[in-house]
Motif scaffolding. Structure first.
Motif: not given
Lengths: 571, 332
Positions: A457, A460-461, A464, A466, B30
């Protein structure tokens, strides 16, 4: 290819053989194997534009004989030379025939104390120093696939967790009357790569283990493994070192009906390369502990362990992978009209010997997150911290159940402060139905399931992650008539999600992260028959269908049908 | 022993309490996967650059994430180009310095220039202008740049073939200065089309060229143009040493080193070779030189430049300019 060098070695060995055979006190044994493999394949590609470029039918195969001569000229010396004659089908009158020295070693005992071996060696230390983890090999494969996997093991000299190296190995043991029971020492030195006298220096792998046995079941060992360049062997002097030191301990004891096995290892590594003068040496440590309790009466055992491997821990001997995902499968390498590289399918991973390495690699090898993202370098995978547990049950009438679970996380983030969390669950069940129902013919049924998850997680997204990977295997071997087996099996792999795969330079520093999207489905189904002439010889006919479907559409779907006829013998 | 076992277990427990990491590996994801933004505009530190006096021009820009970038500087008069490229978040003196050199010939002149910044994955381009007040000076011994025609001390021989054009030209193709040598013609009975001998005496010193005695510190460079859709030319340089200092090169007792260039490309190309890497050739095959077999660049008495072509091929053509010795590979 028959070379003068090979011929010379052969003549020398035959001379030794003749001399040895001429004297009755000397013992000569022949060992080796023979194999014939014929395959017929069909590739079908599901693309928006039909693939009219790739030849869809492919057949081939080979026959080979390994002939080894094991000579014991006296009670303290043994030498072994094995030659291979291989003929690709379609090669006649010498065309396509190769003649190689497959293995060559000499071993003996000096003064009834020190054992030595020179030449080809199978080496293993501890899981963090020198160890072939086989991290991506599928355990408990149905025999319809395991036959090819066994061929890989034979070809690459995989015996347990050893690596095949060339060099010298010595070991000896000392026993003591007081304080400690015995001291066992093993040392080795092998050559990883030879100099080209210009830019590539000689690179050696060396190490030793000294294990003190204090009493039956209690020991402490010190282990060292190092990879280094021999200075002055090339015009460009590159200084390279990878040192690993570790201490192991093991304590076995019993309380009533329970037996306990506690073992652990701690150590550190140092990694430096003068080609990267601006980068500080990588230094880190690891810690591993495992406790196992067995209840023999109930055929039950459980274990609980802890793993902590630093993000900068580097161990060439323990972090080399047996499979090289960058290697060419040498079999439908390109497909589609654009002739893109064909991604490896499950049949490649399970049984294509062209992808597998014999000895350790001095580069950090790439891995396949769809197959193993949790421990791609086995227990020695760096940047992992957490616990693992397992349980197993073996019933004397032929039932076995095993389960393991890893719950790990990163120690240092990759491209973010957020950490990935990993889980790995493996469950395997085997049933010898014939023993259960007292049937005279063998019936072996087995199934296994593996689930891997990776989660991050991010702050920031964008960060991510998964990734979920499911693998299901099932199969059976049924003895239809004496020594004739029917084999069926299926392996199913599904990987979905995303993962940021790190691209690293030669110093293992991360250059870039590629965000790879997974929606991958792979199926391999197989059926076949096998006739066992004896425990070491069989003839088998297999039919396998392998489908690779990347539903992200980054590469077109393909299916390979393969019919194989295998004769295999070892003696 | 059990105490040692317990000690190791205790040590392991202490080690197991690993300190939280306050950093991360690699570049920020990011940043890497965010939308591109220019945080500091693309600029150059000089409106006019005097490369001839050792000045450099420095480009700068700052982005919000590491990007693959390239800067293409184009001379408005010469159409020469200089290309700088890199992968970074910032362009500054460490990766964006232009010393007046050329990537795509011809070489820059004293002229106005436009620099464009291209960023991979970004459709916008960013432009700045500058001007060259004086061009970059390359330190070294110029053997020939043909700016003043044929030196009277040179010896020139040209075969009397068909369509012979072995002359100094002045046109827009010139890579350096204003003139170059064109070597073209059909000689269907011999490999040789023409040759020039450059004797050391033509360069003001003594009987040998004023070069460093260390062959690892001497580079021979030249610019050669491969003419599109024309048969291959071969340019052979023969470096003839006077090792005993008797004032002449003797083929039986002195070393000759040969550098053969097959012109199998199109357009101008810089050819650079370290003198110690040049070997002796006999009919194109390596051979042992006849002297002391030691590369002595300070004893070169004469350089012969032979323009060759396979006689069975017919017409061959190439162009050459700026023959120069430098202490390091020429950066034109």
């Amino acid at each position: 290819m028959i070379t003068s060098r090979n011929t010379g070695v052969l003549l020398a060995l035959l001379l030794i053989l003749h001399t040895a055979a001429a004297q009755q006190r000397r013992v000569v044994d022949f060992t080796g194997g023979a194999r014939s493999l014929v395959t017929n394949n069909n590739l079908s590609v599901s693309d928006t534009i039909p693939d009219t470029t790739t030849v869809d039918r492919n057949s081939g195969g080979y026959a080979l004989i390994d002939l080894g001569v094991n000579i014991r000229p006296n009670s303290t010396t043994e030498l072994m030379g094995m030659f291979r004659i291989r003929n690709g089908y379609g090669g006649f009158w010498g065309a396509g025939v190769t003649f190689d020295v497959r293995q060559l070693w000499l071993k003996g005992i000096i003064g009834n104390v020190v054992r030595y071996q020179v030449g080809d060696l199978n080496l293993k230390q501890t899981p963090f120093t020198l160890y072939n983890h086989h991290a991506d090999r599928f355990d408990s494969l149905p025999d319809v696939f395991a036959l090819q996997s066994d061929i890989v093991d034979y070809e690459k000299f995989y015996t347990g967790n050893t690596w095949r190296q060339q060099g010298v190995n010595v070991d000896f043991g000392l026993t003591f009357a007081k304080v400690i029971k015995e001291l066992n020492f093993t040392g080795y030195m092998t050559r990883m790569n030879a100099t080209d006298f210009i830019s590539v220096p000689d690179r050696l792998l060396a190490g030793f283990s000294a294990v003190i046995v204090q009493q039956e079941g209690l020991d402490v060992g010190f282990h060292k493994s190092t990879v280094f360049n021999v200075q002055g062997t090339a015009a460009i002097d590159e200084s390279f070192t990878n040192d690993i030191n570790s201490i192991t301990t093991q304590y076995k004891f019993e309380i009533h009906d329970f037996s306990f096995d506690l073992n652990g290892e701690i150590g550190n590594s140092q990694y430096s390369n003068s080609l990267f003068p601006d980068l500080a040496p990588l230094e880190d440590y690891f810690l591993y502990g495992n406790g196992k309790m067995s209840w023999k009466k109930k055929h039950l055992s459980i274990n609980l362990g802890y793993l902590n491997v630093g993000p900068d821990y580097r161990s060439i001997g323990a972090q080399s992978k047996d499979i090289d995902y960058a290697a060419s499968p040498n079999f439908y390498n390109l497909y589609t009209n654009e002739q893109i590289n064909r991604p490896l399918d499950l049949v490649d991973v399970m049984g294509n010997e062209n992808l597998y390495l014999t000895s350790v690699s001095d580069k950090l090898m790439t891995f396949n997150p769809a197959i193993n993202n949790v421990t791609p370098y086995g227990l020695a995978t760096f940047n992992r911290l957490g616990a693992f547990a397992g349980a197993s049950y073996f019933h004397p009438k032929g039932i076995s159940l095993t389960a393991t679970r890893y719950q790990l996380r990163e120690i240092r983030g990759q491209g973010t402060y957020a950490l990935k969390h990993f889980t790995k669950t493996d469950v395997t069940a085997r049933l010898r139905l014939d023993q259960w129902i007292n049937w005279e013919k063998k019936v072996n049924i087995h199934a296994s399931y593996s689930l891997q998850t990776t989660d991050r997680k991010g702050i920031t997204s964008l960060e991510n992650v998964r990734l979920t990977s499911n693998r299901i295997q099932a199969g059976a071997e049924v003895e239809l008539v004496k020594n004739l087996d029917l084999m069926v099996g299926v392996v199913h792999l599904k990987a979905t999600g995303n993962e940021f795969l790190a691209e690293r330079d030669d110093y293992t520093t991360i250059d870039f992260f590629e965000n790879i999207q997974y929606n991958l489905l792979q199926n391999t189904n197989g059926a076949g028959i096998r006739y066992r002439f004896d425990n070491n010889t069989y003839l088998s006919a297999l039919y396998q269908v392998s489908r690779y479907n990347d539903r992200t559409k980054s590469v077109p779907e393909y299916t390979i049908d393969q019919f194989s006829l295998i004769f295999n013998m070892t003696f | 022993m059990k105490k040692i076992f317990l000690l190791i277990i205790t040590f392991a427990v202490v080690l197991g309490c690993r300190k939280e990491e306050s950093t991360y590996d690699g570049i920020s994801i990011n940043e890497l996967y965010s939308d591109f933004m220019m945080l500091q505009n693309f600029s150059i530190d000089k409106d006019t650059v005097n490369f001839g006096s050792g000045e450099n021009a420095v480009f700068s820009a700052v982005f919000n994430k590491p990007v693959n970038w390239s800067i293409e500087v184009t001379g408005q008069l010469s159409k020469a180009k200089k290309i700088l490229s890199g992968q970074s978040k910032r362009i500054d003196a460490s990766n964006g310095t232009w010393d007046g050199s050329t990537t795509i010939f011809p070489m820059f002149k004293a002229e106005a220039c436009v620099a464009q910044l291209f960023i991979e994955g970004v459709s916008d381009t960013f432009v700045v202008a500058t001007a060259i007040k004086s061009i970059k000076v390359n330190s070294g011994l110029v053997i020939a740049d043909f700016e003043n025609g044929f030196n009277s001390a040179w010896t020139r021989y040209v075969q009397s073939g068909a369509n012979m054009d072995w002359n100094i030209k002045t046109d827009s193709l010139c890579p350096q200065g204003a003139k170059y040598l064109k070597m073209a013609g059909t000689v269907n009975w011999d490999y040789l089309i023409g040759l020039i001998d450059f004797p050391a005496t033509a360069y003001g010193g003594g009987n040998t060229l004023p070069l460093s005695p260390n062959p690892d510190n001497v580079y021979f460079n030249c610019l050669i143009y491969g003419v599109p859709n024309t048969n291959e030319s071969i340019v052979l340089f023969q470096f003839k040493e006077d090792e005993n200092g008797d004032g002449v090169y003797n083929a039986n007792t002195d070393d000759q080193y040969d550098y053969q260039i097959t012109v199998n490309w199109e357009g101008w190309k810089l050819v650079s070779v370290k003198y110690s890497d040049i070997i002796s050739l006999n009919n194109g095959q390596p051979t042992t030189p006849n002297g002391n077999s030691i590369h002595n660049p300070d004893k070169i008495a004469k350089i012969s430049m032979l323009d060759l072509a396979n006689p069975s091929n017919g017409f061959a053509s190439c162009k050459i300019d700026y023959l120069i010795f430098t202490p390091t590979p020429l950066v034109p």
